[in-house]
Design a protein around this motif. Structure first.
Motif, PDB file in Angstrom:
ATOM      1  N   ILE A 125       0.828  -1.205   0.000  1.00 37.05           N
ATOM      2  CA  ILE A 125       0.000   0.000   0.000  1.00 37.05           C
ATOM      3  C   ILE A 125       0.865   1.260   0.000  1.00 37.05           C
ATOM      4  O   ILE A 125       0.619   2.205  -0.754  1.00 37.05           O
ATOM      5  N   CYS A 126       1.899   1.266   0.826  1.00 35.60           N
ATOM      6  CA  CYS A 126       2.707   2.480   1.013  1.00 35.60           C
ATOM      7  C   CYS A 126       3.663   2.761  -0.140  1.00 35.60           C
ATOM      8  O   CYS A 126       4.142   3.887  -0.281  1.00 35.60           O
ATOM      9  N   THR A 127       3.984   1.771  -0.942  1.00 39.09           N
ATOM     10  CA  THR A 127       4.919   1.978  -2.063  1.00 39.09           C
ATOM     11  C   THR A 127       4.229   1.776  -3.412  1.00 39.09           C
ATOM     12  O   THR A 127       4.889   1.516  -4.414  1.00 39.09           O
ATOM     13  N   TRP A 128       2.914   1.890  -3.430  1.00 40.65           N
ATOM     14  CA  TRP A 128       2.146   1.583  -4.645  1.00 40.65           C
ATOM     15  C   TRP A 128       2.585   2.439  -5.831  1.00 40.65           C
ATOM     16  O   TRP A 128       2.753   1.949  -6.939  1.00 40.65           O
ATOM     17  N   ASN A 129       2.762   3.740  -5.604  1.00 37.05           N
ATOM     18  CA  ASN A 129       3.131   4.653  -6.698  1.00 37.05           C
ATOM     19  C   ASN A 129       4.612   5.009  -6.696  1.00 37.05           C
ATOM     20  O   ASN A 129       5.016   5.974  -7.337  1.00 37.05           O
ATOM     21  N   SER A 130       5.421   4.231  -5.989  1.00 44.26           N
ATOM     22  CA  SER A 130       6.854   4.519  -5.936  1.00 44.26           C
ATOM     23  C   SER A 130       7.560   3.932  -7.149  1.00 44.26           C
ATOM     24  O   SER A 130       6.970   3.203  -7.950  1.00 44.26           O
ATOM     25  N   GLN A 131       8.839   4.252  -7.277  1.00 46.45           N
ATOM     26  CA  GLN A 131       9.648   3.737  -8.378  1.00 46.45           C
ATOM     27  C   GLN A 131      10.354   2.430  -8.021  1.00 46.45           C
ATOM     28  O   GLN A 131      11.188   1.954  -8.787  1.00 46.45           O
ATOM     29  N   LEU A 132      10.026   1.864  -6.869  1.00 48.22           N
ATOM     30  CA  LEU A 132      10.644   0.606  -6.471  1.00 48.22           C
ATOM     31  C   LEU A 132      10.104  -0.528  -7.336  1.00 48.22           C
ATOM     32  O   LEU A 132       8.905  -0.585  -7.634  1.00 48.22           O
ATOM     33  N   ASN A 133      10.991  -1.459  -7.710  1.00 46.36           N
ATOM     34  CA  ASN A 133      10.525  -2.630  -8.451  1.00 46.36           C
ATOM     35  C   ASN A 133      10.066  -3.709  -7.470  1.00 46.36           C
ATOM     36  O   ASN A 133      10.209  -3.572  -6.260  1.00 46.36           O
ATOM     37  N   TRP A 134       9.528  -4.781  -8.015  1.00 44.03           N
ATOM     38  CA  TRP A 134       8.935  -5.802  -7.138  1.00 44.03           C
ATOM     39  C   TRP A 134       9.982  -6.480  -6.261  1.00 44.03           C
ATOM     40  O   TRP A 134       9.695  -6.875  -5.125  1.00 44.03           O
ATOM     41  N   ARG A 135      11.218  -6.600  -6.744  1.00 44.57           N
ATOM     42  CA  ARG A 135      12.269  -7.206  -5.927  1.00 44.57           C
ATOM     43  C   ARG A 135      12.586  -6.333  -4.711  1.00 44.57           C
ATOM     44  O   ARG A 135      12.763  -6.840  -3.598  1.00 44.57           O
ATOM     45  N   GLN A 136      12.680  -5.037  -4.947  1.00 40.23           N
ATOM     46  CA  GLN A 136      12.961  -4.127  -3.841  1.00 40.23           C
ATOM     47  C   GLN A 136      11.818  -4.120  -2.827  1.00 40.23           C
ATOM     48  O   GLN A 136      12.038  -4.097  -1.615  1.00 40.23           O
TER      49      GLN A 136
END
Length: 640
Positions: free
Chosen positions: A320-331
């Motif tokens: 929920i908290c990183t939904w719109n972030s640039q982190l990929n699924w591994r991160q």
């Protein structure tokens, strides 16, 4: 008044066990909290019975409060605002929305699976919304993940601690006063956080301003001034509004860290040492006071509660908290896995257990036992597996590729071309306009700027590349640039071309900066060789059979000054070779060999182009290298 011998012995044993735990953890390269918990339980009341924290009485609460304030100040001091800005949205969500998700999810799990009453279940959940820098920081030093992920986890651990501590106090007030107004409690949370922020920001600015002006203070005295000011701000905040002191220490640490104080590095080092002592003492005392019987009495429902917190609540929180972030699924998966609970959960739960017992409310010891069960399960499972998980997901900093090279000369451009041919990002930085134009002509990205400009280094992407290489014509400048890059951006590999024995003057930095290529390198001569096309570019594979002979032969060629190894390919990763590299069978080494014949042949034949070819040399097996273009002022020389 004479201190009773048993209390004196208690303090001595506590410090000794804490430091011993740190030593063993450092030797085995695992998070120290693992052995702090083990040693604390071993010497505690359910173990050997050597340490009895109850002898300290109310002094235990004082020790816990002051050391926790110190720990959070040190965490704020080490936060990099530039790095925080890149993941500020995710951190903000984790500290706000994430706190609510963990509170609700943890409370539901404790009630349905652990069979705790709703008030006690949510009190437990409020205690475990925090992660904690005391565990996350040392763990990330062992694992060395991508810088963006490390910043996110460190920022969350530092900033959520005061929020979680205040939230836990408010939930405790609801438990103690059933008719408490939820709106009023939320307002109280905001007021305490706001008051802590104001006092911390003002106190931190005054402290930073004073340290920059008070040049008469010695290094030792400045460290003690910071310690006294820290505890002074904490005490003031607690007097103005109880439970606002932790937020004060975090904000003060961030402000002081951003104040550009002279010798800030020394202050950080002193605070890190005090923090290590504080963590050691606190975990030993709190673990020694833990009743193993109360943990066992919790039953399997409590184990399921912790497992649901780890495998359901935390991943949902991160999603929920990183939904719109640039982190990929591994991160995101790694962030979901790493959420060990630390000293704030342990200390606050211990104090709550005492308060609930004094008020005649059942459940205090059970909450403390469940919190420590959460700490034990998360620390052991996540702390011992974080390295494996990071490697499996491919997010370790050592797996980062690409290079930022300072200095645009023929040799640096050759190295840049080899990296580029492999599909890796390469950026060159130089103050010389002609050098930058030459690099751009050859298809390399180049910045005309000083490498001391952190904005340029950030724009060049240094925070995400695997290698920083300083190879200007000034060796001393190279060393300074590399040291600064290592401190500011912490890339996995930092190398520089510098004089033969700078270690005599730079002992503190020799582990951070490696000497590039060889100790025999004459950069000016090799750049001239490249410009005159008096080189051969080749590569060799070191095989198991005859490995020692091959290595010895290559070392002798290096000493002759006519041969320099440039790059090393190991397990699919291309790296700039360091002068101290321990070569291994299977290594693929790309090198340059000085050979004046191409220039002579060119003069005799009148040819305008010379092709670099790979010839066999004794004990050096040569194989084809990637297509690389060497470009001089007048022509381009392809190496086939």
């Amino acid at each position: 008044m004479e201190i009773p011998f048993n209390i004196t012995l208690l303090i001595i044993l506590t410090v000794a066990c804490g430091i011993a735990s740190q030593v063993v953890a450092a030797y085995l390269k695992v998070p120290a909290i693992v052995f702090l918990l083990l040693f604390g339980i071993l010497v505690g009341k359910d173990g050997l019975g050597l340490i009895h924290p109850n002898l300290l009485g109310s002094g235990l609460e004082v020790i816990v409060s002051l050391f926790v304030a110190l720990i959070l100040f040190e965490g704020g001091l080490n936060l990099e605002l530039r790095e925080l800005g890149k993941v500020s949205g995710s951190i903000r969500n984790l500290v706000t929305i994430g706190t609510l998700v963990t509170l609700i999810g943890g409370g539901m799990a404790a009630h349905w699976l652990g069979e705790f009453p709703w008030p006690i279940a949510f009190l437990y959940a409020s205690l475990v919304v925090v992660t904690g820098p005391t565990v996350v920081g040392p763990l990330l030093k062992q694992v060395s993940v991508d810088r963006k992920i490390a910043t996110l986890l460190e920022g969350e651990g530092v900033l959520i601690d005061p929020v979680g501590a205040i939230l836990a106090v408010l939930v405790l007030n609801i438990v103690l006063n059933e008719g408490a107004d939820p709106v009023g409690l939320f307002r109280d949370l905001v007021v305490r956080l706001g008051m802590g922020t104001i006092i911390g920001a003002a106190g931190g600015w005054i402290l930073g301003f004073s340290l920059k002006r008070a040049k008469f203070l010695s290094e030792e005295l400045a460290n003690l001034v910071v310690l006294a000011a820290l505890w002074g701000m904490f005490g003031l905040a607690e007097e103005v509004r109880s439970e606002s002191g932790l937020m004060t220490t975090v904000v003060a640490g961030i402000v002081v860290g951003a104040a550009e104080i002279p010798e800030l590095r020394l202050i950080r080092r002193f605070k890190e040492q005090l923090t290590m002592l504080g963590v050691s003492v606190l975990f030993i005392l709190l673990a020694a006071d833990l009743s193993l019987a109360s943990v066992v009495a919790l039953g399997w429902g409590s184990v399921l509660t912790v497992l649901s917190l780890m495998f359901l609540v935390r991943p949902l929180n991160v999603l929920i908290c990183t939904w719109n972030s640039q982190l990929n699924w591994r991160q995101k998966m790694f962030v979901s896995w790493v959420a060990p609970r630390g000293i704030v959960s342990a200390s606050v739960s211990s104090l709550f257990a005492i308060l609930l017992t004094q008020k005649g409310i059942n459940g205090g010891d059970s909450i403390k036992a469940l919190v420590f069960l959460t700490i034990i399960m998360t620390v052991f499972s996540q702390g011992l597996t974080a390295r494996f998980v990071a490697q499996m997901l491919g997010i370790t900093s050592s797996s980062a590729t690409g290079a930022v090279i300072v200095g645009s000369n023929p040799l640096s451009r050759l190295i840049g071309q080899i990296f580029k041919d492999r599909g890796e990002s390469v950026v060159l930085i130089d103050t010389n306009e002609d050098g930058c134009k030459q690099a751009q002509t050859e298809g390399l990205q180049a910045y005309k700027s000083s490498a001391l400009d952190t904005n340029v280094l950030e724009e060049a992407g240094l925070e995400s590349v695997g290698t920083f290489l300083a190879m200007t014509k000034n060796g001393e400048v190279n060393l300074v640039l590399a040291q600064r890059a290592a401190e500011e951006f912490k890339p996995p590999r930092v190398l520089a071309v510098y004089p033969k024995s700078p270690q005599e003057k730079n002992n503190n930095n020799k582990d951070k900066v490696q000497q590039a290529f060889t100790t025999e390198l004459n950069l000016k001569s090799w750049n001239q060789y490249l410009s005159d096309k008096e080189v051969k570019l080749g590569e060799t594979v070191l095989k198991q059979l005859g490995f020692e002979f091959q290595k010895t032969h290559l070392k002798e060629m290096i000493k002759s000054g006519q041969f320099i190894p440039l790059l090393l390919e190991r397990q699919g990763s291309l790296q700039v070779l360091s002068a101290t590299e321990n070569w291994q069978p299977g290594d693929r080494i790309i090198y340059l060999l000085h050979d004046p014949k191409p220039k002579l042949l060119k003069r005799l034949s009148g040819s305008q182009k010379t092709t670099l070819t790979i010839e066999r040399h004794p004990a050096v097996e040569q194989v084809p290298i990637p297509s690389v273009a060497l470009e001089t002022d007048s022509e381009k020389i392809p190496a086939k």
